[in-house]
Every structure is written in C-alpha cells, then in structure tokens.
Design a protein around this motif. Structure first.
Motif, PDB file in Angstrom:
ATOM      1  N   THR A  98     -36.631   6.957  28.055  1.00 39.15           N
ATOM      2  CA  THR A  98     -36.940   7.666  26.807  1.00 39.15           C
ATOM      3  C   THR A  98     -36.346   6.934  25.615  1.00 39.15           C
ATOM      4  N   VAL A  99     -35.081   6.547  25.717  1.00 36.20           N
ATOM      5  CA  VAL A  99     -34.408   5.843  24.619  1.00 36.20           C
ATOM      6  C   VAL A  99     -35.115   4.519  24.318  1.00 36.20           C
ATOM      7  N   LEU A 100     -35.619   3.880  25.363  1.00 39.33           N
ATOM      8  CA  LEU A 100     -36.330   2.607  25.180  1.00 39.33           C
ATOM      9  C   LEU A 100     -37.776   2.811  24.718  1.00 39.33           C
ATOM     10  N   GLY A 101     -38.202   4.067  24.637  1.00 40.12           N
ATOM     11  CA  GLY A 101     -39.570   4.365  24.208  1.00 40.12           C
ATOM     12  C   GLY A 101     -40.612   4.134  25.276  1.00 40.12           C
ATOM     13  N   LEU A 102     -40.193   4.067  26.535  1.00 37.05           N
ATOM     14  CA  LEU A 102     -41.112   3.782  27.634  1.00 37.05           C
ATOM     15  C   LEU A 102     -41.563   5.031  28.389  1.00 37.05           C
ATOM     16  N   LEU A 111     -32.489  11.888  20.997  1.00 31.86           N
ATOM     17  CA  LEU A 111     -31.099  12.228  20.669  1.00 31.86           C
ATOM     18  C   LEU A 111     -30.415  12.928  21.847  1.00 31.86           C
ATOM     19  N   ALA A 112     -31.137  13.806  22.521  1.00 34.54           N
ATOM     20  CA  ALA A 112     -30.583  14.469  23.707  1.00 34.54           C
ATOM     21  C   ALA A 112     -30.340  13.447  24.816  1.00 34.54           C
ATOM     22  N   ALA A 113     -31.278  12.518  24.970  1.00 36.34           N
ATOM     23  CA  ALA A 113     -31.158  11.495  26.016  1.00 36.34           C
ATOM     24  C   ALA A 113     -29.900  10.660  25.834  1.00 36.34           C
ATOM     25  N   VAL A 114     -29.592  10.317  24.592  1.00 38.47           N
ATOM     26  CA  VAL A 114     -28.410   9.490  24.315  1.00 38.47           C
ATOM     27  C   VAL A 114     -27.132  10.194  24.771  1.00 38.47           C
ATOM     28  N   GLY A 115     -27.077  11.504  24.655  1.00 38.03           N
ATOM     29  CA  GLY A 115     -25.901  12.250  25.098  1.00 38.03           C
ATOM     30  C   GLY A 115     -25.857  12.478  26.593  1.00 38.03           C
ATOM     31  N   GLU A 116     -27.037  12.614  27.203  1.00 40.24           N
ATOM     32  CA  GLU A 116     -27.093  12.915  28.637  1.00 40.24           C
ATOM     33  C   GLU A 116     -26.795  11.701  29.514  1.00 40.24           C
ATOM     34  N   ILE A 117     -27.098  10.520  29.030  1.00 36.53           N
ATOM     35  CA  ILE A 117     -26.900   9.313  29.844  1.00 36.53           C
ATOM     36  C   ILE A 117     -25.429   9.095  30.193  1.00 36.53           C
ATOM     37  N   PRO A 118     -24.501   9.053  29.218  1.00 38.41           N
ATOM     38  CA  PRO A 118     -23.097   8.821  29.602  1.00 38.41           C
ATOM     39  C   PRO A 118     -22.532   9.939  30.469  1.00 38.41           C
ATOM     40  N   PHE A 119     -22.916  11.191  30.200  1.00 41.79           N
ATOM     41  CA  PHE A 119     -22.425  12.293  31.028  1.00 41.79           C
ATOM     42  C   PHE A 119     -22.886  12.112  32.474  1.00 41.79           C
ATOM     43  N   SER A 120     -24.164  11.799  32.662  1.00 43.92           N
ATOM     44  CA  SER A 120     -24.698  11.640  34.021  1.00 43.92           C
ATOM     45  C   SER A 120     -24.061  10.456  34.738  1.00 43.92           C
ATOM     46  N   ILE A 121     -23.755   9.400  34.000  1.00 43.52           N
ATOM     47  CA  ILE A 121     -23.062   8.248  34.600  1.00 43.52           C
ATOM     48  C   ILE A 121     -21.670   8.676  35.072  1.00 43.52           C
ATOM     49  N   LEU A 122     -20.973   9.456  34.252  1.00 44.56           N
ATOM     50  CA  LEU A 122     -19.647   9.958  34.657  1.00 44.56           C
ATOM     51  C   LEU A 122     -19.735  10.846  35.893  1.00 44.56           C
ATOM     52  N   VAL A 123     -20.766  11.687  35.958  1.00 44.24           N
ATOM     53  CA  VAL A 123     -20.946  12.564  37.122  1.00 44.24           C
ATOM     54  C   VAL A 123     -21.128  11.726  38.382  1.00 44.24           C
ATOM     55  N   VAL A 124     -22.042  10.761  38.334  1.00 42.66           N
ATOM     56  CA  VAL A 124     -22.291   9.912  39.511  1.00 42.66           C
ATOM     57  C   VAL A 124     -21.043   9.123  39.875  1.00 42.66           C
ATOM     58  N   ALA A 125     -20.355   8.589  38.872  1.00 43.70           N
ATOM     59  CA  ALA A 125     -19.123   7.828  39.141  1.00 43.70           C
ATOM     60  C   ALA A 125     -18.089   8.713  39.835  1.00 43.70           C
ATOM     61  N   TYR A 126     -17.944   9.955  39.390  1.00 39.91           N
ATOM     62  CA  TYR A 126     -16.981  10.851  40.029  1.00 39.91           C
ATOM     63  C   TYR A 126     -17.410  11.176  41.461  1.00 39.91           C
ATOM     64  N   LEU A 127     -18.679  11.457  41.647  1.00 40.32           N
ATOM     65  CA  LEU A 127     -19.155  11.819  42.984  1.00 40.32           C
ATOM     66  C   LEU A 127     -18.973  10.692  43.994  1.00 40.32           C
ATOM     67  N   PHE A 128     -18.933   9.457  43.510  1.00 39.17           N
ATOM     68  CA  PHE A 128     -18.733   8.320  44.406  1.00 39.17           C
ATOM     69  C   PHE A 128     -17.265   7.907  44.543  1.00 39.17           C
ATOM     70  N   GLN A 129     -16.353   8.683  43.968  1.00 40.37           N
ATOM     71  CA  GLN A 129     -14.933   8.440  44.201  1.00 40.37           C
ATOM     72  C   GLN A 129     -14.682   8.632  45.698  1.00 40.37           C
ATOM     73  N   PRO A 130     -13.868   7.776  46.306  1.00 38.41           N
ATOM     74  CA  PRO A 130     -13.686   7.847  47.766  1.00 38.41           C
ATOM     75  C   PRO A 130     -13.298   9.234  48.290  1.00 38.41           C
ATOM     76  N   HIS A 131     -12.388   9.939  47.616  1.00 40.80           N
ATOM     77  CA  HIS A 131     -11.959  11.242  48.137  1.00 40.80           C
ATOM     78  C   HIS A 131     -13.070  12.285  48.040  1.00 40.80           C
ATOM     79  N   VAL A 132     -13.959  12.159  47.062  1.00 42.26           N
ATOM     80  CA  VAL A 132     -15.068  13.112  46.932  1.00 42.26           C
ATOM     81  C   VAL A 132     -16.174  12.743  47.914  1.00 42.26           C
ATOM     82  N   ARG A 133     -16.546  11.476  47.920  1.00 44.85           N
ATOM     83  CA  ARG A 133     -17.620  11.022  48.818  1.00 44.85           C
ATOM     84  C   ARG A 133     -17.275  11.321  50.273  1.00 44.85           C
ATOM     85  N   THR A 134     -16.028  11.098  50.655  1.00 40.10           N
ATOM     86  CA  THR A 134     -15.604  11.338  52.038  1.00 40.10           C
ATOM     87  C   THR A 134     -15.726  12.810  52.396  1.00 40.10           C
ATOM     88  N   LYS A 135     -15.377  13.688  51.484  1.00 43.23           N
ATOM     89  CA  LYS A 135     -15.450  15.130  51.748  1.00 43.23           C
ATOM     90  C   LYS A 135     -16.882  15.594  51.997  1.00 43.23           C
TER      91      LYS A 135
END
Length: 138
Positions: A98-102, A111-135
């Motif tokens: 969306t941000v790229l116009g594609l 404008l909503a997309a710009v805010g949602e991208i970093p949040f979603s990256i943080l969510v995925v990064a947290y979910l792949f933390q070893p202690h979370v992924r292992t659980k």
C-alpha cells in the motif's frame, strides 16, 4: 554452565505475552467497531480510502480474526501463535505494498499502513523470541 535468562511472568504467562494480548485485544476491538460502523454507514472513510466497502469489510474481518487468534494465543494454543504470525505477516506485506502504491484493492489508507508496519514487525519479532517460540511449538 550458562543459565537461561529469567523472563518475567504475569499470571503464569510471560509478561510480554500479557502485554501483546492486551494490545492485540484492543486493536481487534477497535477494528471490529470501526469496520462495522463503516459498514452501517455511521462512519465514513470515503476521504481516505478508494474502496470504502472493501476497506470496511477488511477492517471488520481483520478485527475478528485478530480477536480470535489473540484469545487462542492467550490460552497457550499453538494455533494462536501461528495465526498471529500469519496475520501480522499479512499486514506487513499488504501495508508495505500500500505504501509503495502497489496495492489499492483493499483500500488501506497509506497513513494507517505506515503505523501498522512497525507494530507488526515488533509483534513477529517478539513471537520469534526463543522463549516464546519454544512455548508454542510442538
């Protein structure tokens, strides 16, 4: 011998999981409310979205799916972890396009997309933390 770092907990769950669930629950409720408000005509996104009906349906569906996977994640279900990773990954992809116009078919406001991208990256990064992924793996 190396010891594992101590991970803070809340009500028997990792503190980060509790925070993530609270935030995701709030995000789900907001999207469901706005999605159905847009569908009922009591709230308009015509000024920010090129496809208001599609965006309304997408917003409501995203909210419902987020609430479902948030509940399953809180309950310790692997499907909640997988669903949250999948939804967050979809958001990263769709919002980036969306941000790229594609991608305009969903009517996501840039404008909503710009805010949602970093949040979603943080969510995925947290979910792949070893202690979370292992659980949440088999």
């Amino acid at each position: 011998m190396e010891s594992s770092p101590v991970v803070p907990t809340f009500k028997g769950r990792f503190f980060g999981v509790a925070v993530l669930v609270a935030v995701q629950f709030l995000i789900g409720i907001i999207h469901v409310a706005f999605g159905f408000a847009m569908l009922s005509g009591s709230f308009s996104v015509a000024t920010v979205s090129v496809t208001p009906l599609v965006y309304s349906i997408y917003t409501a569906a995203y909210g419902l799916v987020t609430l479902l996977f948030t509940y399953l994640f809180w309950e310790g279900k692997r499907s909640g972890w997988i669903g949250t990773v999948a939804v967050s990954s979809f958001v990263i992809l769709a919002d980036s396009l969306t941000v790229l116009g594609l991608l305009t078919a969903l009517g996501i406001p840039p404008l909503a997309a710009v805010g949602e991208i970093p949040f979603s990256i943080l969510v995925v990064a947290y979910l792949f933390q070893p202690h979370v992924r292992t659980k949440y793996t088999l």
